[in-house]
Design a protein around this motif. Structure first.
Motif, PDB file in Angstrom:
ATOM      1  N   ASN A  96       0.803  -1.214   0.000  1.00 10.55           N
ATOM      2  CA  ASN A  96       0.000   0.000   0.000  1.00 10.55           C
ATOM      3  C   ASN A  96       0.848   1.282   0.000  1.00 10.55           C
ATOM      4  N   ILE A  97       1.888   1.265  -0.788  1.00  6.78           N
ATOM      5  CA  ILE A  97       2.750   2.445  -0.913  1.00  6.78           C
ATOM      6  C   ILE A  97       2.381   3.162  -2.211  1.00  6.78           C
ATOM      7  N   PRO A  98       1.965   4.433  -2.124  1.00  6.05           N
ATOM      8  CA  PRO A  98       1.700   5.169  -3.370  1.00  6.05           C
ATOM      9  C   PRO A  98       2.938   5.153  -4.264  1.00  6.05           C
ATOM     10  N   PHE A  99       2.711   4.902  -5.534  1.00  6.76           N
ATOM     11  CA  PHE A  99       3.814   4.587  -6.429  1.00  6.76           C
ATOM     12  C   PHE A  99       3.568   5.250  -7.781  1.00  6.76           C
ATOM     13  N   LEU A 100       4.514   6.040  -8.229  1.00  4.64           N
ATOM     14  CA  LEU A 100       4.389   6.671  -9.547  1.00  4.64           C
ATOM     15  C   LEU A 100       5.522   6.188 -10.426  1.00  4.64           C
ATOM     16  N   VAL A 101       5.179   5.729 -11.609  1.00 10.17           N
ATOM     17  CA  VAL A 101       6.218   5.374 -12.573  1.00 10.17           C
ATOM     18  C   VAL A 101       5.928   6.111 -13.873  1.00 10.17           C
ATOM     19  N   PHE A 102       6.954   6.661 -14.456  1.00  9.53           N
ATOM     20  CA  PHE A 102       6.792   7.269 -15.780  1.00  9.53           C
ATOM     21  C   PHE A 102       8.079   7.059 -16.554  1.00  9.53           C
ATOM     22  N   ASP A 103       7.964   7.100 -17.876  1.00 11.72           N
ATOM     23  CA  ASP A 103       9.177   6.940 -18.664  1.00 11.72           C
ATOM     24  C   ASP A 103       9.744   8.304 -19.038  1.00 11.72           C
ATOM     25  N   ASP A 104      11.022   8.339 -19.175  1.00 11.50           N
ATOM     26  CA  ASP A 104      11.706   9.576 -19.557  1.00 11.50           C
ATOM     27  C   ASP A 104      13.080   9.199 -20.100  1.00 11.50           C
ATOM     28  N   ASP A 105      13.846  10.209 -20.399  1.00  7.65           N
ATOM     29  CA  ASP A 105      15.260  10.012 -20.658  1.00  7.65           C
ATOM     30  C   ASP A 105      15.940  11.033 -19.769  1.00  7.65           C
ATOM     31  N   PHE A 106      16.687  10.569 -18.801  1.00  5.42           N
ATOM     32  CA  PHE A 106      17.143  11.521 -17.784  1.00  5.42           C
ATOM     33  C   PHE A 106      18.164  12.527 -18.311  1.00  5.42           C
ATOM     34  N   LEU A 107      18.672  12.277 -19.520  1.00  5.69           N
ATOM     35  CA  LEU A 107      19.627  13.229 -20.098  1.00  5.69           C
ATOM     36  C   LEU A 107      19.004  14.100 -21.185  1.00  5.69           C
TER      37      LEU A 107
END
Lengths: 424, 264
Positions: free
Chosen positions: A390-401
């Motif tokens: 039950n931990i709120p969790f956000l995932v998104f894709d990106d390119d960190f550079l």
């Protein structure tokens, strides 16, 4: 026309970091200003040193990859340089260079789906930004993209390359095995430097990096306090500031300042406005505004730990013998940035669990870097765990550079929606 | 004294929606195309809702929540709440058994996992482009010279849906042009478009985890062909909420306005 190596790094130094240091020394701008100034100063010093060595060649220039730390090179008075760490510096302070390097790489025939960190480095070589190294040192880890990338770099630079075999386990036997690889590497360094190996010199340097690590471990404990006294915007830069200079006195000085500043804030009970405690898995966007600072200012969301700072949580090294030092350096190298990519997912999960226990987190944010085949398979495992716990969790894709892949505005929008929707 | 009146105003990227709720009933709901400035859209849509409800001014609304892309620019809103929360609340209010809501808006799409209490359990948004959004349909309609409604009805007539692989609306447009040049039936292309969007949405839905009942909100939920393709791809039934799916966000905002007022 021949370009000077590190022309763009020098542009960052003179165009961004030095003016920032001048401004901060006149006016700290915020309570975090004095520590921000020290961070800018150490980054400036590291870049100055890199530019100086690249152009004047008073030391042999060794390009080494992750899974190695600088101490062994310093013991031979070589100049160790981690290209990967500097990709974050280009991204943060000269985003146009990232686009330029990536485009140069893709135009040369490297597939676009390769990790941008490798594409930036290859492009930097193609653009004559990277000086000719006297030696490239890499390992069988940390990831498949860099394994291919380093073969391209070796070809382009036409420099000798030494490879160490990184084991697929992470226990005492693994460190012993890797230490053996490092022991076999010593004659290569002797030949390159023209110096005989001096155990006392190595001990001196390892003791120096031990002092830095002890401050970092204390700093880590302070970040566990609720509210965390550590300035969130600094956390984004710590890794780039120290990763290239362990074993050098100025690194220790910086780690000491980091710890003391944070401790003083803890003791004085300075208000931090912390409302949400965030652990950030993987590498946050390096471009544009300081994303951690923005989260803290806008939502009181404080990133108390991220993957890169997790890498800095290393126990000091036993300096009693060469074996103990090499095994300690092996342990550090294999657990440093991306080193753990070679390991089974359960060990990543152990870090995730530890982060939960240690930092009393309220939520987890995962930015999944395009091109990282090691990050993506973990997401489902993280998500299942977060659901169970039950931990709120956000995932998104990106390119960190590369801000062209997913813009900072899009990233911020997702984070905002997450905090507001999950009522954190 | 009359019963309090609650409002929700959803200023999206292509349309503005307003809903007024009194006594647990919707007394007005309006959809208008967006004007260049969100505050102007908000004024237009709320004034029409006020007029529909037979009232004289927005001041008659006891408490109003703004949502959507333009939510922070709604001058008369008492507070603003994210559209994810509003869509979930609206869907849950209309059909309490809904546990997964797929919102296909003009500019983005989202999938929300909803708890038993109507709260968002988890959500995922689309990322880099118009894939899976109303904008994608608009682009395809332009090429096919048909309306959004036509895409839906044509799709249902298809015998052999065309394959459209591009997720990017620009590349998909090129694909559609090629299909037209090859003489592929428009109905099959329309079905291909719906399947392409459905594939994108299914991929998002799986990230959140599909729990029944599943519903679709937003303007694109009116595309019956798309709903059919989604059901096929999801291998699950979709239960549409009663009424207009395009106003679910604004309705959720109005319900949340009522709840906020009750807490105050």
């Amino acid at each position: 026309m021949d370009k000077k190596p590190f022309a763009k790094l020098e542009e960052i130094l003179n165009g961004v970091l030095k003016p920032a240091a001048a401004t901060l020394s006149q006016n700290p701008l915020s309570n975090d200003g004095p520590l921000m100034l020290k961070t800018v100063e150490i980054m400036s010093r590291n870049i100055e040193e890199a530019v100086d060595v690249a152009r004047n060649r008073q030391k042999k220039f060794v390009w080494h990859e992750f899974c190695l730390t600088p101490e062994l090179f310093l013991a031979f008075d070589l100049y160790p340089f981690v290209g990967e760490t500097h990709t974050s510096i280009y991204a943060r302070y000269l985003q146009d260079a990232i686009g330029e390097f990536i485009d140069a790489t893709e135009n040369a025939g490297v597939p676009p789906e390769v990790c941008s960190m490798d594409k930036v480095l290859i492009g930097a070589i193609l653009s004559d930004e990277i000086p000719q190294p006297d030696l490239i040192v890499t390992t069988s880890a940390p990831c498949d993209s860099s394994r291919i990338g380093y073969q391209v770099m070796e070809k382009l630079l036409d420099a000798p390359m030494h490879r160490l075999d990184a084991p697929f386990t992470n226990d005492a036997d693994a460190f012993k095995y890797y230490a053996g690889q490092m022991r076999n590497f010593i004659p290569v360094l002797e030949e390159l430097s023209g110096k005989k190996f001096d155990i006392d010199r190595l001990r001196e340097i390892v003791e120096e990096s031990n002092r830095a690590l002890e401050y970092l471990l204390e700093w880590d404990l302070l970040r566990r306090l609720r509210p965390s006294p550590a300035p969130p915007s600094i956390l984004l830069n710590v890794y780039a500031a120290v990763n290239n200079c362990f074993g050098k006195p100025h690194c220790t000085e910086y780690c000491k300042a980091l710890y003391e500043f944070t401790r003083e804030r803890a003791e004085s009970g300075a208000a931090t406005g912390e409302k949400i405690r965030v652990v950030w898995q993987h590498v946050p966007p390096q471009f544009g505004d300081n994303i951690y600072g923005w989260m803290a200012d806008e939502f009181g969301a404080v990133v108390v730990d991220d993957t890169r700072c997790g890498y800095l949580r290393q126990a000091p090294i036993d300096t009693s013998s060469l074996d103990s030092m090499l095994q300690g350096l092996a342990r550090h190298g294999l657990n440093m940035t991306m080193g753990k990519n070679r390991l089974p997912a359960r060990l990543y999960m152990a870090d995730f669990l530890r982060a939960r226990q240690d930092y009393s987190l309220d939520c987890v944010i995962v930015s999944a870097h395009a091109g990282c085949k090691h990050c993506w398979p973990l997401i489902g495992i993280y998500r299942d765990f977060a659901r169970t716990e039950n931990i709120p969790f956000l995932v998104f894709d990106d390119d960190f550079l590369d801000s062209r892949v997913v813009s900072l505005a899009t990233v911020k929008n997702k984070i905002e929606q997450f905090f507001r929707t999950m009522k954190l | 004294m009359s019963e309090p009146l609650f409002g929700g105003c959803d200023i999206g990227s292509t349309t503005g929606k307003a809903v007024l709720v009194r006594d647990n009933s919707v007394i007005a709901s309006v959809i208008v195309p967006c004007l260049p400035r969100p505050e102007k859209t908000a004024e237009l849509v709320i004034n029409e809702a006020i007029s529909q409800a037979g009232l004289s001014s927005v001041k008659d609304v006891t408490y109003l929540v703004g949502t959507g892309y333009g939510r922070v620019r709604i001058p008369f809103a008492n507070e603003d709440i994210s559209e994810i929360t509003c869509h979930a609340r609206g869907a849950s209010w209309l059909r309490s058994s809904v546990r997964t809501a797929i919102d296909i808006g003009g500019q983005d799409c989202k999938v929300m996992g909803i708890s038993d209490t109507g709260r968002v359990r988890e959500f995922v948004m689309n990322d880099k482009c118009a894939a899976g959004t109303g904008r994608f349909f608009e682009a395809m309609c332009r090429v096919l010279h048909v309306s959004l409604e036509d895409i839906s009805s044509l799709s249902l007539e298809s015998k052999a849906p065309a394959t459209i692989t591009s997720q990017c609306s620009v590349f998909a447009e090129s694909e559609v042009i090629t299909l037209l040049n090859e003489g592929v039936d428009v109905a099959d292309i329309a079905a291909g478009i719906n399947f392409a969007i459905a594939a994108r949405l299914v991929s998002l839905a799986r990230k959140v985890g599909l729990v029944q009942d599943v519903t679709v909100t937003g303007g694109c939920a009116k595309n019956v062909g798309l709903i059919k393709c989604l059901e096929e791809k999801l291998k699950a039934a979709i239960t549409l909420v009663p009424g207009d799916p395009q106003i679910v966000g604004a309705l959720g905002a109005a319900i949340l306005a009522r709840e906020a007022f009750a807490r105050a």
